[in-house]
Design an enzyme around this catalytic site. Sequence first.
Site, PDB file in Angstrom:
ATOM      1  N   PHE A  21       0.891  -1.105   0.116  1.00 39.44           N
ATOM      2  CA  PHE A  21      -0.155   0.293   0.005  1.00 39.44           C
ATOM      3  C   PHE A  21       0.904   1.106  -0.044  1.00 39.44           C
ATOM      4  CE2 PHE A  21      -1.838   2.715   3.551  1.00 39.44           C
ATOM      5  CZ  PHE A  21      -2.393   3.801   2.750  1.00 39.44           C
ATOM      6  N   ASP A  66      11.925 -12.455  -0.603  1.00 39.46           N
ATOM      7  CA  ASP A  66      11.750 -12.165   0.784  1.00 39.46           C
ATOM      8  C   ASP A  66      12.921 -11.635   1.252  1.00 39.46           C
ATOM      9  OD1 ASP A  66      11.465 -12.553   3.492  1.00 39.46           O
ATOM     10  OD2 ASP A  66      10.046 -14.097   3.127  1.00 39.46           O
ATOM     11  N   LEU A  71      20.333  -9.942   0.166  1.00 36.11           N
ATOM     12  CA  LEU A  71      20.144  -9.355  -1.213  1.00 36.11           C
ATOM     13  C   LEU A  71      21.374  -9.015  -1.863  1.00 36.11           C
ATOM     14  CD1 LEU A  71      17.577  -7.926   0.987  1.00 36.11           C
ATOM     15  CD2 LEU A  71      16.669  -7.676  -1.368  1.00 36.11           C
ATOM     16  N   LEU A  83      10.449  -0.668   3.660  1.00 35.50           N
ATOM     17  CA  LEU A  83       8.963  -0.826   4.058  1.00 35.50           C
ATOM     18  C   LEU A  83       8.348  -2.348   4.222  1.00 35.50           C
ATOM     19  CD1 LEU A  83       9.308   2.120   3.126  1.00 35.50           C
ATOM     20  CD2 LEU A  83       6.795   2.245   2.421  1.00 35.50           C
ATOM     21  N   ARG A 116      27.081  -1.903   1.575  1.00 37.61           N
ATOM     22  CA  ARG A 116      28.109  -2.366   0.534  1.00 37.61           C
ATOM     23  C   ARG A 116      27.876  -1.340  -0.727  1.00 37.61           C
ATOM     24  NH1 ARG A 116      25.549  -7.333   1.586  1.00 37.61           N
ATOM     25  NH2 ARG A 116      24.602  -7.249  -0.622  1.00 37.61           N
ATOM     26  N   ALA A 124      11.004   2.213   7.860  1.00 39.15           N
ATOM     27  CA  ALA A 124       9.642   2.315   8.260  1.00 39.15           C
ATOM     28  C   ALA A 124       9.366   1.760   9.817  1.00 39.15           C
ATOM     29  CB  ALA A 124       8.587   1.901   7.224  1.00 39.15           C
ATOM     30  N   TYR A 155       5.295  -7.851  16.008  1.00 41.79           N
ATOM     31  CA  TYR A 155       5.201  -6.642  15.088  1.00 41.79           C
ATOM     32  C   TYR A 155       6.194  -5.623  15.875  1.00 41.79           C
ATOM     33  CZ  TYR A 155       3.689  -2.884  12.112  1.00 41.79           C
ATOM     34  OH  TYR A 155       3.449  -1.622  11.343  1.00 41.79           O
ATOM     35  N   ARG A 196      -7.661  -3.952   8.336  1.00 44.59           N
ATOM     36  CA  ARG A 196      -7.561  -2.806   9.050  1.00 44.59           C
ATOM     37  C   ARG A 196      -8.719  -1.878   9.056  1.00 44.59           C
ATOM     38  NH1 ARG A 196      -1.448  -0.561   7.183  1.00 44.59           N
ATOM     39  NH2 ARG A 196      -1.775  -2.090   5.115  1.00 44.59           N
TER      40      ARG A 196
HETATM   41  P1  NAD Z   1       1.437  -3.631   3.542  1.00 43.60           P
HETATM   42  O1  NAD Z   1       0.976  -4.917   3.849  1.00 43.60           O
HETATM   43  O2  NAD Z   1       0.403  -3.100   2.366  1.00 43.60           O
HETATM   44  O3  NAD Z   1       2.817  -3.526   2.603  1.00 43.60           O
HETATM   45  C1  NAD Z   1       3.913  -4.307   2.921  1.00 43.60           C
HETATM   46  C2  NAD Z   1       4.630  -4.828   1.861  1.00 43.60           C
HETATM   47  O4  NAD Z   1       5.825  -5.610   2.153  1.00 43.60           O
HETATM   48  C3  NAD Z   1       3.815  -5.830   0.990  1.00 43.60           C
HETATM   49  O5  NAD Z   1       3.744  -5.621  -0.427  1.00 43.60           O
HETATM   50  C4  NAD Z   1       4.355  -7.359   1.394  1.00 43.60           C
HETATM   51  O6  NAD Z   1       4.043  -8.249   0.323  1.00 43.60           O
HETATM   52  C5  NAD Z   1       5.525  -6.847   1.627  1.00 43.60           C
HETATM   53  N1  NAD Z   1       6.325  -7.624   2.426  1.00 43.60           N
HETATM   54  C6  NAD Z   1       6.020  -8.114   3.728  1.00 43.60           C
HETATM   55  N2  NAD Z   1       6.965  -8.980   4.247  1.00 43.60           N
HETATM   56  C7  NAD Z   1       8.124  -9.334   3.343  1.00 43.60           C
HETATM   57  C8  NAD Z   1       9.185  -9.827   3.453  1.00 43.60           C
HETATM   58  N3  NAD Z   1       9.843 -10.596   4.377  1.00 43.60           N
HETATM   59  N4  NAD Z   1       9.946  -9.832   2.357  1.00 43.60           N
HETATM   60  C9  NAD Z   1       9.604  -8.988   1.028  1.00 43.60           C
HETATM   61  N5  NAD Z   1       8.557  -8.271   1.165  1.00 43.60           N
HETATM   62  C10 NAD Z   1       7.683  -8.416   2.148  1.00 43.60           C
HETATM   63  O7  NAD Z   1       1.497  -2.442   4.356  1.00 43.60           O
HETATM   64  P2  NAD Z   1       1.728  -0.928   4.268  1.00 43.60           P
HETATM   65  O8  NAD Z   1       0.536  -0.297   5.060  1.00 43.60           O
HETATM   66  O9  NAD Z   1       2.092  -0.457   3.104  1.00 43.60           O
HETATM   67  O10 NAD Z   1       3.080  -0.687   5.312  1.00 43.60           O
HETATM   68  C11 NAD Z   1       4.170  -0.492   4.826  1.00 43.60           C
HETATM   69  C12 NAD Z   1       5.367  -0.309   6.015  1.00 43.60           C
HETATM   70  O11 NAD Z   1       4.843   0.871   6.718  1.00 43.60           O
HETATM   71  C13 NAD Z   1       5.527  -1.630   6.790  1.00 43.60           C
HETATM   72  O12 NAD Z   1       6.827  -1.524   7.214  1.00 43.60           O
HETATM   73  C14 NAD Z   1       4.628  -1.291   7.958  1.00 43.60           C
HETATM   74  O13 NAD Z   1       5.077  -1.694   9.258  1.00 43.60           O
HETATM   75  C15 NAD Z   1       4.755   0.533   7.994  1.00 43.60           C
HETATM   76  N6  NAD Z   1       3.780   1.037   8.831  1.00 43.60           N
HETATM   77  C16 NAD Z   1       2.377   1.280   8.074  1.00 43.60           C
HETATM   78  C17 NAD Z   1       1.352   1.893   8.786  1.00 43.60           C
HETATM   79  C18 NAD Z   1       0.351   2.252   8.231  1.00 43.60           C
HETATM   80  O14 NAD Z   1      -0.890   2.614   8.720  1.00 43.60           O
HETATM   81  N7  NAD Z   1      -0.060   1.870   6.839  1.00 43.60           N
HETATM   82  C19 NAD Z   1       1.602   2.432  10.018  1.00 43.60           C
HETATM   83  C20 NAD Z   1       2.754   2.040  10.683  1.00 43.60           C
HETATM   84  C21 NAD Z   1       3.799   1.544   9.985  1.00 43.60           C
HETATM   85  N1  UDP Z   2     -11.119  -1.989  14.276  1.00 45.56           N
HETATM   86  C1  UDP Z   2     -12.405  -2.162  14.485  1.00 45.56           C
HETATM   87  N2  UDP Z   2     -12.962  -2.836  13.586  1.00 45.56           N
HETATM   88  C2  UDP Z   2     -12.499  -3.403  12.530  1.00 45.56           C
HETATM   89  C3  UDP Z   2     -10.976  -3.259  12.387  1.00 45.56           C
HETATM   90  C4  UDP Z   2     -10.410  -2.416  13.519  1.00 45.56           C
HETATM   91  O1  UDP Z   2     -13.088  -1.732  15.585  1.00 45.56           O
HETATM   92  O2  UDP Z   2     -13.040  -3.915  11.809  1.00 45.56           O
HETATM   93  C5  UDP Z   2     -10.166  -1.364  15.434  1.00 45.56           C
HETATM   94  C6  UDP Z   2      -9.214  -2.070  16.367  1.00 45.56           C
HETATM   95  O3  UDP Z   2      -9.645  -2.778  17.322  1.00 45.56           O
HETATM   96  C7  UDP Z   2      -8.183  -0.928  16.623  1.00 45.56           C
HETATM   97  C8  UDP Z   2      -8.430   0.366  15.524  1.00 45.56           C
HETATM   98  O4  UDP Z   2      -9.822  -0.131  14.814  1.00 45.56           O
HETATM   99  O5  UDP Z   2      -8.755  -0.357  17.829  1.00 45.56           O
HETATM  100  C9  UDP Z   2      -7.501   0.419  14.317  1.00 45.56           C
HETATM  101  O6  UDP Z   2      -7.150  -0.882  14.128  1.00 45.56           O
HETATM  102  P1  UDP Z   2      -6.341  -1.199  12.597  1.00 45.56           P
HETATM  103  O7  UDP Z   2      -6.231  -2.681  12.570  1.00 45.56           O
HETATM  104  O8  UDP Z   2      -6.737  -0.505  11.426  1.00 45.56           O
HETATM  105  O9  UDP Z   2      -4.933  -0.539  13.366  1.00 45.56           O
HETATM  106  P2  UDP Z   2      -3.892  -0.706  14.484  1.00 45.56           P
HETATM  107  O10 UDP Z   2      -4.708  -1.437  15.590  1.00 45.56           O
HETATM  108  O11 UDP Z   2      -2.725  -1.300  14.270  1.00 45.56           O
HETATM  109  O12 UDP Z   2      -3.927   0.637  14.816  1.00 45.56           O
END
Ligand code: NAD
Ligand code: UDP
Length: 345
Positions: A21, A66, A71, A83, A116, A124, A155, A196
Amino acid sequence: MMDMPVTPQTKTVLVAGGAGFVGSNLCDALVAQGHRVICVDSLMTSSRQNVEHLLAGPSFRFVEQDICRPLTVDEPVHQIYNLACPASPPAYQADPRHTLMTSVIGTSNLLDLARRHGATFLQASTSEIYGDPEEHPQREDYWGHVNCTGPRACYDEGKRAAETLCFDSLRTGDADARVVRIFNTYGPRMQPDDGRIVSNLIVQALKGAPLTIYGTGEQTRSFCYVADLVEGLMRLMNLQENPGLPVNLGNPGEFTIAELAQLVLEMIPTRSPIEHRALPVDDPKRRCPDITRARTLLDWHPRMSLRDGLVPTIAWFEQKTGHSRAAASPAGRMPEGVLARQSLV
Ligand code: NAD
Ligand code: UDP
């Protein structure tokens, strides 16, 4: 396909998790700026479709891998964004050991690659490193309140260890590592079944299914639109001098989950009832970033209000699911101007 020559203005940027995403939105922004992008992703929580439109271009390369495996890249790399990690609780809890290893072994592998290549590295990290916070709003100098044995620990603790690896690499001079702590982010390219809150509520409303609220809905989150986040990531990566400190990136507008559900129902009028379900274990009660550091160091703040950011997000889920707002509406048509209205909400 001919590769685009890398001129002094253009950089080669590796984005691990680049098909996800946030990652795919970042890849778009980097390509639009003229950079060459190498996207490394195992596709475990994403789809190749997110970057399909970039694949035909000369400045984009996709590597399915992965990051837990070492790499190598056969061309110079100037910047690395890490990310790669599942971010949705159901996704990261599905294989908790792999989630932890992704943050620890995967980040270590990418830091080695950065060393390297002499590449600048950006990790992230997440607001989850604050756990269920006892300080509010969360500032970067708060050490957090994480349950290291709970279901979220794979996590949270993985991300905490990844931060440790980054700051150790910085102290030893191995890599110019930088760390952002991302707060809840939403927008186009989220997967409809991601699990989410924003994706769940919108998809449920579009389908006329019950809107699931875990617990009372009084818990809060602060929602940042993805384009604002991407701007912040690039600002920290391109900052001349490494601040040597983690930086919160998020939108300080704080909403209860019940308020978010009401907003979604206002924007997608539907017969969907609210359905309360059990609150997940260790679910943080309040979350809101203090972004003073990002404002000061990066001259960054989010520009998109939640209501305005939900407009393109809803349109994305309409396209992905084939369910339209008009069909979801009990009257079969949308009230005038519901999505067009601008507001500070
Ligand atoms: P996402 O799940 O959409 O994207 C994560 C991507 O990483 C996916 O394309 C997945 O296939 C890839 N991936 C996962 N494990 C892998 C591995 N071992 N090797 C190679 N690829 C791998 O999630 P996102 O929301 O886009 O999040 C991106 C980053 O931002 C993550 O590191 C997440 O922890 C961090 N982050 C996101 C949020 C958010 O709200 N979106 C909040 C806090 C932190
Ligand atoms: N949540 C909810 N309904 C859903 C999914 C999540 O009420 O269908 C709640 C969840 O318990 C949390 C908040 O929404 O309190 C945000 O959840 P999310 O999974 O998006 O992210 P995170 O908990 O990692 O902040």
